[in-house]
Design a protein around this motif. Structure first.
Motif, PDB file in Angstrom:
ATOM      1  N   ALA A 269       0.843  -1.200   0.000  1.00  0.00           N
ATOM      2  CA  ALA A 269       0.000   0.000   0.000  1.00  0.00           C
ATOM      3  C   ALA A 269       0.870   1.238   0.000  1.00  0.00           C
ATOM      4  O   ALA A 269       0.657   2.179   0.753  1.00  0.00           O
ATOM      5  CB  ALA A 269      -0.952  -0.017   1.192  1.00  0.00           C
TER       6      ALA A 269
ATOM      7  N   GLU B 103      -0.678  -4.799   2.865  1.00  0.00           N
ATOM      8  CA  GLU B 103       0.508  -4.007   3.198  1.00  0.00           C
ATOM      9  C   GLU B 103       1.218  -4.617   4.399  1.00  0.00           C
ATOM     10  O   GLU B 103       0.597  -4.905   5.417  1.00  0.00           O
ATOM     11  CB  GLU B 103       0.097  -2.551   3.483  1.00  0.00           C
ATOM     12  CG  GLU B 103       1.182  -1.683   4.110  1.00  0.00           C
ATOM     13  CD  GLU B 103       2.483  -1.627   3.307  1.00  0.00           C
ATOM     14  OE1 GLU B 103       2.427  -1.384   2.089  1.00  0.00           O
ATOM     15  OE2 GLU B 103       3.558  -1.847   3.908  1.00  0.00           O
TER      16      GLU B 103
ATOM     17  N   ALA C  21       3.546  -3.195   6.294  1.00  0.00           N
ATOM     18  CA  ALA C  21       3.741  -2.280   7.417  1.00  0.00           C
ATOM     19  C   ALA C  21       2.430  -2.084   8.181  1.00  0.00           C
ATOM     20  O   ALA C  21       1.372  -2.533   7.745  1.00  0.00           O
ATOM     21  CB  ALA C  21       4.251  -0.940   6.901  1.00  0.00           C
TER      22      ALA C  21
ATOM     23  N   LEU D 163       8.223  16.186  -0.306  1.00  0.00           N
ATOM     24  CA  LEU D 163       7.560  17.263  -1.048  1.00  0.00           C
ATOM     25  C   LEU D 163       6.648  16.669  -2.119  1.00  0.00           C
ATOM     26  O   LEU D 163       7.026  15.736  -2.831  1.00  0.00           O
ATOM     27  CB  LEU D 163       8.599  18.187  -1.690  1.00  0.00           C
ATOM     28  CG  LEU D 163       9.437  18.962  -0.666  1.00  0.00           C
ATOM     29  CD1 LEU D 163      10.594  19.675  -1.331  1.00  0.00           C
ATOM     30  CD2 LEU D 163       8.561  19.959   0.110  1.00  0.00           C
TER      31      LEU D 163
ATOM     32  N   MET E  12       3.736  13.496   4.111  1.00  0.00           N
ATOM     33  CA  MET E  12       3.449  12.717   2.909  1.00  0.00           C
ATOM     34  C   MET E  12       2.482  11.573   3.190  1.00  0.00           C
ATOM     35  O   MET E  12       1.731  11.154   2.310  1.00  0.00           O
ATOM     36  CB  MET E  12       4.772  12.170   2.360  1.00  0.00           C
ATOM     37  CG  MET E  12       4.756  11.870   0.903  1.00  0.00           C
ATOM     38  SD  MET E  12       4.119  13.206  -0.124  1.00  0.00           S
ATOM     39  CE  MET E  12       5.488  13.517  -1.181  1.00  0.00           C
TER      40      MET E  12
ATOM     41  N   VAL F 268       2.925 -10.292   2.571  1.00  0.00           N
ATOM     42  CA  VAL F 268       2.820 -11.396   1.615  1.00  0.00           C
ATOM     43  C   VAL F 268       4.133 -12.164   1.661  1.00  0.00           C
ATOM     44  O   VAL F 268       5.204 -11.570   1.515  1.00  0.00           O
ATOM     45  CB  VAL F 268       2.542 -10.864   0.196  1.00  0.00           C
ATOM     46  CG1 VAL F 268       2.624 -12.000  -0.821  1.00  0.00           C
ATOM     47  CG2 VAL F 268       1.194 -10.174   0.146  1.00  0.00           C
TER      48      VAL F 268
ATOM     49  N   LEU G  49       9.147 -12.952  -3.913  1.00  0.00           N
ATOM     50  CA  LEU G  49       7.780 -13.439  -3.674  1.00  0.00           C
ATOM     51  C   LEU G  49       7.369 -14.516  -4.675  1.00  0.00           C
ATOM     52  O   LEU G  49       6.666 -15.458  -4.340  1.00  0.00           O
ATOM     53  CB  LEU G  49       6.790 -12.269  -3.738  1.00  0.00           C
ATOM     54  CG  LEU G  49       7.013 -11.168  -2.689  1.00  0.00           C
ATOM     55  CD1 LEU G  49       5.991 -10.060  -2.861  1.00  0.00           C
ATOM     56  CD2 LEU G  49       6.956 -11.739  -1.284  1.00  0.00           C
TER      57      LEU G  49
ATOM     58  N   LYS H  63      18.006  10.190   4.252  1.00  0.00           N
ATOM     59  CA  LYS H  63      17.086  11.210   4.761  1.00  0.00           C
ATOM     60  C   LYS H  63      17.524  11.560   6.169  1.00  0.00           C
ATOM     61  O   LYS H  63      17.782  10.672   6.991  1.00  0.00           O
ATOM     62  CB  LYS H  63      15.672  10.616   4.735  1.00  0.00           C
ATOM     63  CG  LYS H  63      14.548  11.586   4.861  1.00  0.00           C
ATOM     64  CD  LYS H  63      14.340  12.426   3.622  1.00  0.00           C
ATOM     65  CE  LYS H  63      13.443  13.603   3.949  1.00  0.00           C
ATOM     66  NZ  LYS H  63      12.156  13.174   4.497  1.00  0.00           N
TER      67      LYS H  63
ATOM     68  N   HIS I 120      13.086   2.471  -6.959  1.00  0.00           N
ATOM     69  CA  HIS I 120      13.014   0.999  -6.901  1.00  0.00           C
ATOM     70  C   HIS I 120      14.044   0.371  -7.833  1.00  0.00           C
ATOM     71  O   HIS I 120      14.648  -0.634  -7.493  1.00  0.00           O
ATOM     72  CB  HIS I 120      11.626   0.451  -7.250  1.00  0.00           C
ATOM     73  CG  HIS I 120      10.622   0.606  -6.137  1.00  0.00           C
ATOM     74  ND1 HIS I 120       9.425  -0.057  -6.123  1.00  0.00           N
ATOM     75  CD2 HIS I 120      10.641   1.354  -5.010  1.00  0.00           C
ATOM     76  CE1 HIS I 120       8.736   0.272  -5.035  1.00  0.00           C
ATOM     77  NE2 HIS I 120       9.453   1.137  -4.349  1.00  0.00           N
TER      78      HIS I 120
ATOM     79  N   GLY J  24      10.056   6.369 -10.304  1.00  0.00           N
ATOM     80  CA  GLY J  24       9.748   6.724  -8.921  1.00  0.00           C
ATOM     81  C   GLY J  24       9.330   8.172  -8.735  1.00  0.00           C
ATOM     82  O   GLY J  24       9.143   8.915  -9.689  1.00  0.00           O
TER      83      GLY J  24
HETATM   84  C1  LIG Z   1      15.031   9.341   0.755  1.00  0.00           C
HETATM   85  C2  LIG Z   1      13.957   9.488  -0.258  1.00  0.00           C
HETATM   86  C3  LIG Z   1      13.373  10.719  -0.472  1.00  0.00           C
HETATM   87  C4  LIG Z   1      12.378  10.881  -1.423  1.00  0.00           C
HETATM   88  N1  LIG Z   1      11.821  12.121  -1.604  1.00  0.00           N
HETATM   89  C5  LIG Z   1      10.807  12.271  -2.480  1.00  0.00           C
HETATM   90  C6  LIG Z   1      10.106  13.502  -2.581  1.00  0.00           C
HETATM   91  O1  LIG Z   1      10.398  14.435  -1.859  1.00  0.00           O
HETATM   92  N2  LIG Z   1       9.110  13.605  -3.460  1.00  0.00           N
HETATM   93  C7  LIG Z   1       8.721  12.558  -4.251  1.00  0.00           C
HETATM   94  O2  LIG Z   1       7.782  12.698  -5.020  1.00  0.00           O
HETATM   95  N3  LIG Z   1       9.361  11.361  -4.165  1.00  0.00           N
HETATM   96  C8  LIG Z   1      10.385  11.198  -3.302  1.00  0.00           C
HETATM   97  N4  LIG Z   1      10.997   9.973  -3.175  1.00  0.00           N
HETATM   98  C9  LIG Z   1      10.589   8.857  -4.029  1.00  0.00           C
HETATM   99  C10 LIG Z   1       9.315   8.185  -3.556  1.00  0.00           C
HETATM  100  O3  LIG Z   1       9.299   8.098  -2.167  1.00  0.00           O
HETATM  101  C11 LIG Z   1       9.184   6.779  -4.113  1.00  0.00           C
HETATM  102  O4  LIG Z   1       9.545   6.716  -5.453  1.00  0.00           O
HETATM  103  C12 LIG Z   1       7.750   6.310  -3.985  1.00  0.00           C
HETATM  104  O5  LIG Z   1       7.297   6.501  -2.673  1.00  0.00           O
HETATM  105  C13 LIG Z   1       7.601   4.856  -4.380  1.00  0.00           C
HETATM  106  O6  LIG Z   1       6.254   4.484  -4.241  1.00  0.00           O
HETATM  107  P1  LIG Z   1       5.717   3.047  -4.587  1.00  0.00           P
HETATM  108  O7  LIG Z   1       4.297   3.031  -4.206  1.00  0.00           O
HETATM  109  O8  LIG Z   1       6.044   2.724  -5.966  1.00  0.00           O
HETATM  110  O9  LIG Z   1       6.557   2.061  -3.688  1.00  0.00           O
HETATM  111  P2  LIG Z   1       6.724   2.011  -2.120  1.00  0.00           P
HETATM  112  O10 LIG Z   1       6.411   3.308  -1.505  1.00  0.00           O
HETATM  113  O11 LIG Z   1       8.052   1.428  -1.867  1.00  0.00           O
HETATM  114  O12 LIG Z   1       5.595   1.009  -1.679  1.00  0.00           O
HETATM  115  C14 LIG Z   1       5.722  -0.365  -1.779  1.00  0.00           C
HETATM  116  C15 LIG Z   1       4.953  -0.939  -0.624  1.00  0.00           C
HETATM  117  O13 LIG Z   1       4.935  -2.340  -0.726  1.00  0.00           O
HETATM  118  C16 LIG Z   1       5.033  -2.872   0.551  1.00  0.00           C
HETATM  119  N5  LIG Z   1       5.528  -4.222   0.437  1.00  0.00           N
HETATM  120  C17 LIG Z   1       6.707  -4.651  -0.092  1.00  0.00           C
HETATM  121  N6  LIG Z   1       6.807  -5.973   0.002  1.00  0.00           N
HETATM  122  C18 LIG Z   1       5.654  -6.400   0.580  1.00  0.00           C
HETATM  123  C19 LIG Z   1       5.174  -7.690   0.933  1.00  0.00           C
HETATM  124  N7  LIG Z   1       5.905  -8.785   0.734  1.00  0.00           N
HETATM  125  N8  LIG Z   1       3.950  -7.795   1.496  1.00  0.00           N
HETATM  126  C20 LIG Z   1       3.192  -6.692   1.705  1.00  0.00           C
HETATM  127  N9  LIG Z   1       3.619  -5.445   1.394  1.00  0.00           N
HETATM  128  C21 LIG Z   1       4.835  -5.304   0.838  1.00  0.00           C
HETATM  129  C22 LIG Z   1       6.005  -1.977   1.263  1.00  0.00           C
HETATM  130  O14 LIG Z   1       5.872  -2.087   2.665  1.00  0.00           O
HETATM  131  C23 LIG Z   1       5.552  -0.624   0.731  1.00  0.00           C
HETATM  132  O15 LIG Z   1       4.569  -0.073   1.549  1.00  0.00           O
HETATM  133  C24 LIG Z   1      11.968   9.800  -2.209  1.00  0.00           C
HETATM  134  C25 LIG Z   1      12.547   8.545  -1.995  1.00  0.00           C
HETATM  135  C26 LIG Z   1      13.534   8.378  -1.039  1.00  0.00           C
HETATM  136  C27 LIG Z   1      14.101   7.034  -0.819  1.00  0.00           C
END
Ligand SMILES: Cc1cc2nc3c(=O)[nH]c(=O)nc-3n(C[C@H](O)[C@H](O)[C@H](O)COP(=O)(O)OP(=O)(O)OC[C@H]3O[C@@H](n4cnc5c(N)ncnc54)[C@H](O)[C@@H]3O)c2cc1C
Lengths: 402, 517
Positions: free
Chosen positions: B13, B35, B37, B61, B238, B262, B301, B326, B461, B499
């Protein structure tokens, strides 16, 4: 995974000598050696014909040592191999051997070879070409150990109608009871030998696997035991005639490994090579499965078939046509010989759909070099069943006079 | 244990998983989001890092999520409030007054750059808009005969064509360049070039001289353009964005379960048919969509035995080791940055004094070391958001580069040292800062990997690079959200376009899945 390569030496010198090399040298009358997988091996000892007739009438020794051998062990060894090859390794019982092919993601053949089940979690994979990279990549996610043992195992093919009797006289008591694709361990004068009823001749025959330090002694004793049974050492040329008669494929001749092809469309799938009997779609996932299913649904674009060609001139490298005029090309020959045993002009050929159907008649373009003058013949041919030669003795257990 | 049957299970999530779930639910699918977490959000989450102080744990941001996603999913109606909007970007300078990156701010520094900045921005935004047409749809496949693949190529070609000959040529010229050379062509002020160069490298394994940095900058600008070029911060951090996304998905009928890890994807007859949770609960679905990163999803997985060796090889070779950390500080009082106005302090503050400085900071990371003088993007979100810190006190949230995942000697031994370096670095611009620090936290890529289950702890990622972009992101064979295993899809940042809190991979994946049946 253990370090799978550090003990190998084949790359350090241009060509290695097999443990049988000195014996081969002594017997070689025409000094005809060729490289094979990093070893120098005999192409012809005397004449290919003479050696070929020994395969079909007596006993032959062929040095198989350069065959690349991998040892695969571990809890996941079976599932690893099942994901690698297209046949169901789950059905391979202990002390048995399976002929297999393996494919890349696109369902194109990387190589063919044999898988030996030496134990519940121990296998040997014998291949024509080295492919440690693919094997290691395939091991990701599997609890297996992989190592190349080519240099640790000497191998000798003992083939021909009198091979069983020769081996029995040599000291392999009970050899007559092992069935095709079975293996058994023997001890002869303290030397451990594994025998498998396998081979590349399509005839009665066995392969012996041994410690390289016993190689010469075993060779000598075999020669003695087979003396009255017409034993003879043979080279690759004679074997090639026999394997075409048997309908066996030769890598880089009848297909090119998909790891080596450069041009688009030169890879071959097992279905195209007429090996669909080796592909088990019901055993679970294996490399290339999804692509092969798709190919099966779409229908084959071409297939490797046997040809029976008029006349007696081997159709080496011939192009194939639908019409005598040669306007419509429909394939090409990959292997061709005059079959001394069948007394037929035979070939393996890759033929386009739909002309690979049994009975289809087509034309081969044969070039003849007559004292430096080239003549072109359009000769009629038919798609026929393979193998061209399959004597009952290759399966008989026990074989005659044993 | 049997946990029921759904049309779709979304693993994770994070914001992309939630966006995907919301669109699927709106299309009438029964959707379950799982999810690991205890809260939704993934890397877009708000956490209390010390009693009383909350902060956006990774992304801080909100400026990349296309306005149409925000409105289609009615995030405002589902509780999203912006604490601040129209945030400015201010470049801090070592010995001179800081300046804000806008016409007024720049004209105080360089008349030439002030004029150039406008032209540069206009042109880059134009290019970014062309790129956007490739980002907000599943990428086409080459060599197919399918109409939709041809149409999407045509659409891109048409957008390019519409640029006109001169701009098209310029886009082709700069597209593969590094941002260093591009910025050298345009500007003279070191800190301006540093600030723009930092934007191009944030979250990547790049220094400004790395080829591909113009692409990463255009990617960022493309998403910004779709978000009306406005930098905002969500009220509550956020995490609030994801709470709103979750509410939107729930309103459309999706079920969301947290604390549901999962452990594996179930395969039957060569099809993904469900998942098994850590507690052995088995839940079935016709379609499984994972927002976890491609390596975790496919190698972890699912497992290699359901995949072909060549495909596994390309997944294993995916580059995705994070270099972004961070820094979070709980502060007794509002920090005072030299020469920075309150207005400027509400926005982004950048410490990237020059392109060479960033490049030097990057150099360390190539050898498994952290930067001795890191570059930073700083925000003090508590100024406009009282929910984050007790009255009078503040939180500082900073992105710190470079902090390589593969640090020599490991992060446990180095975390405190690098934290001190980062704080000292900020302190050169905000004298006395350290005396105000009540508590601090440094989140390294290794921590990100552990806390958010992102293998390598990478922002995207999987590295945002030409060879992992568009039609080949994350890898050929999985670049249109569908994996080689029927019934299994990807929808996270590792998929096209990449990302950042954009929601684009999530929406594109949902569209692909909806379009398939
Ligand atoms: C230090 C840092 C700063 C950043 N700053 C910014 C910013 O300021 N602005 C911006 O727009 N972007 C920023 N980003 C980028 C942004 O945070 C990510 O690209 C984005 O949040 C990724 O979203 P996602 O949904 O694709 O993946 P994720 O947010 O990684 O979500 C994946 C989810 O899957 C869950 N998951 C994984 N494996 C399993 C499992 N086996 N079972 C159940 N759940 C699972 C995880 O717990 C997680 O909740 C930043 C990233 C980092 C690392």
């Amino acid at each position: 995974m253990v370090d799978a390569v550090s003990s190998l030496t084949h790359f350090k010198q241009p060509l290695l000598k097999t443990p049988f090399h000195e014996r081969a040298r002594e017997l070689s009358q025409v000094d005809s050696f060729i490289p094979w997988a990093g070893y120098t091996t005999v192409d012809v000892f005397t004449t290919a014909d003479q050696e070929y007739f020994a395969i079909r009438n007596a006993t032959t020794l062929f040095d198989l040592t350069p065959m690349v051998k991998y040892r695969i062990t571990g809890v996941d060894a079976e599932s690893y191999l099942n994901r690698l090859v297209t046949r169901d390794i789950g059905k391979l019982k202990q002390d048995r051997v399976m002929y297999c092919v393996w494919c890349n993601d696109a369902g194109h053949i990387i190589d063919d070879g044999t898988v030996f089940r030496l134990g519940r979690q121990e296998f040997r994979l014998c291949t024509a070409q080295r492919q440690i990279d693919w094997l290691l990549e395939s091991a990701v996610g599997f609890d297996v150990e992989l190592s190349e043992v080519t240099e640790q195992i000497a191998a000798l093919a003992v083939q021909g109608p009198t091979s069983c009797a020769t081996l029995k006289a040599f000291g392999l008591q009970g050899i007559e009871l092992i069935k095709p694709f079975e293996t058994r361990h023997f001890t002869v004068e303290g030397m451990n030998i594994m025998a498998s009823r396998t081979g590349f001749t399509g005839d009665l025959g066995y392969e012996l696997w041994m410690d390289p330090q016993h190689a010469e002694q075993i060779w000598d004793r075999l020669m003695q035991a087979g003396n009255s049974r017409g034993i003879r050492a043979i080279g690759s040329q004679a074997l090639n005639i026999a394997r075409i008669e048997a309908g066996f494929l030769s890598p880089n001749v009848d297909f090119v490994s998909s790891e080596h092809t450069i041009r688009l469309g030169r890879d071959r799938s097992p279905l195209e090579l007429g090996l669909s009997w080796l592909v088990d779609f019901n055993k679970g996932h294996f490399n290339g499965r999804r692509a092969l299913l798709q190919e099966q649904r779409r229908g084959l674009a071409r297939q490797l078939v046997g040809l029976d060609i008029d006349g007696n001139k081997p159709a080496v490298n011939s192009l194939l046509y639908l019409d005598k005029a040669g306007n419509r090309e429909i394939g090409s020959v990959t292997s061709a010989i005059w079959s001394p045993t069948c007394k037929r002009n035979i070939a393996l050929a890759m033929v386009e759909a739909p002309y690979f159907r049994l009975g289809t008649s087509l034309w081969t373009e044969i070039y003849l070099n007559r004292e430096l003058v080239w003549e072109r013949r359009m000769v009629q041919a038919r798609v026929v069943e393979k193998p061209f030669f399959a004597p009952a003795r290759r399966r008989a257990t026990p074989p005659a006079d044993c | 244990m049997n946990g029921g049957t759904y049309d779709c299970i979304v693993i994770g999530a994070g914001h992309n998983g939630l966006v995907c779930a919301a669109y699927l639910a709106r299309a009438g699918k029964s959707v379950l989001v799982l999810e690991a977490a205890g809260q939704v959000g993934g890397a877009a989450v708000t956490r209390e890092f010390t009693p009383g102080f909350k902060v956006s744990a990774c992304a801080h941001l909100l400026h990349l999520m296309p306005a149409d996603i925000v409105s289609e999913l009615n995030l405002a109606g589902h509780g999203l409030k912006l604490a601040s909007r129209g945030l400015s970007t201010t470049a801090l300078r070592e010995s001179q007054s800081p300046f804000t990156l806008d016409a007024a701010g720049l004209s105080a520094v360089s008349i030439r750059d002030a004029a150039g900045f406008q032209a540069y921005t206009a042109q880059m935004r134009k290019f970014a808009a062309v790129l956007m047409s490739a980002l907000d749809a599943p990428p086409p496949r080459l060599g197919t005969n399918e109409l939709k693949d041809k149409l999407s190529l045509l659409r891109l070609g048409w957008k390019l064509r519409k640029l006109g000959r001169r701009d098209m040529r310029e886009l082709l010229r700069i597209g593969g360049m590094n941002v260093y050379d591009l910025l050298e062509e345009h500007f003279e002020t070191a800190e301006l070039k540093g600030a723009l160069g930092l934007d191009a490298t944030l979250g990547t394994n790049y220094g400004p001289r790395t080829p591909g940095t113009v692409l990463s900058l255009l990617y960022r600008m493309a998403c910004e353009g779709a978000a009306h070029n406005e930098i905002t911060a969500a009220q509550g951090g956020m995490g609030a964005v994801c709470e709103a996304l979750a509410a939107s998905a729930r309103a459309a009928g999706a079920h969301i379960r947290v604390n549901a890890t999962v452990s594996r994807i179930v395969v039957e007859s060569d099809r993904a048919t469900g998942v098994v949770l850590a507690g052995d609960e088995h839940i079935r679905a016709r379609t499984i969509i994972s927002s976890a990163d491609p390596k975790s999803t496919l190698l972890g997985l699912l497992g290699t035995r359901h995949l072909d060796t060549g495909f596994v090889r390309s997944v294993r070779h995916l580059r995705g080791k994070g270099l972004t950390a961070k820094l979070h500080l709980a502060l007794k009082e509002l920090p005072a940055f030299r020469g920075v106005s309150t207005q400027q302090l509400r926005g982004r503050l950048l410490i990237a004094p020059s392109l060479d400085h960033i490049e030097r900071a990057y150099n360390h990371s190539k050898y498994g070391e952290y930067s001795s003088e890191p570059v930073l993007e700083i925000s003090v979100p508590s100024i406009d958001d009282a929910t984050l810190a007790p009255t009078g006190s503040h939180v500082l949230s900073a992105i710190v580069q470079y902090a390589p995942y593969d640090l020599k000697g490991g992060w446990d031994a180095a975390r405190q040292k690098f934290l001190d370096i980062a704080v000292r670095r900020i302190e050169t611009f905000a004298p006395g800062l350290s005396t105000s620090v009540l508590a601090s936290e440094l989140v390294t890529p290794v921590d990100i990997e552990r806390d958010f289950k992102i293998s390598g702890g990478h922002w995207h990622h999987a590295e945002f690079a030409f060879d992992q972009f568009f039609m080949v992101r994350p890898v050929p064979g999985a670049a249109q959200y569908a994996t080689p295993l029927p019934g299994l899809f990807l929808c996270g940042a590792g998929s096209h376009p990449g990302g950042g809190v954009t929601g684009l991979p999530g929406r594109n994946a949902a569209r692909r899945i909806i379009g398939m049946n």
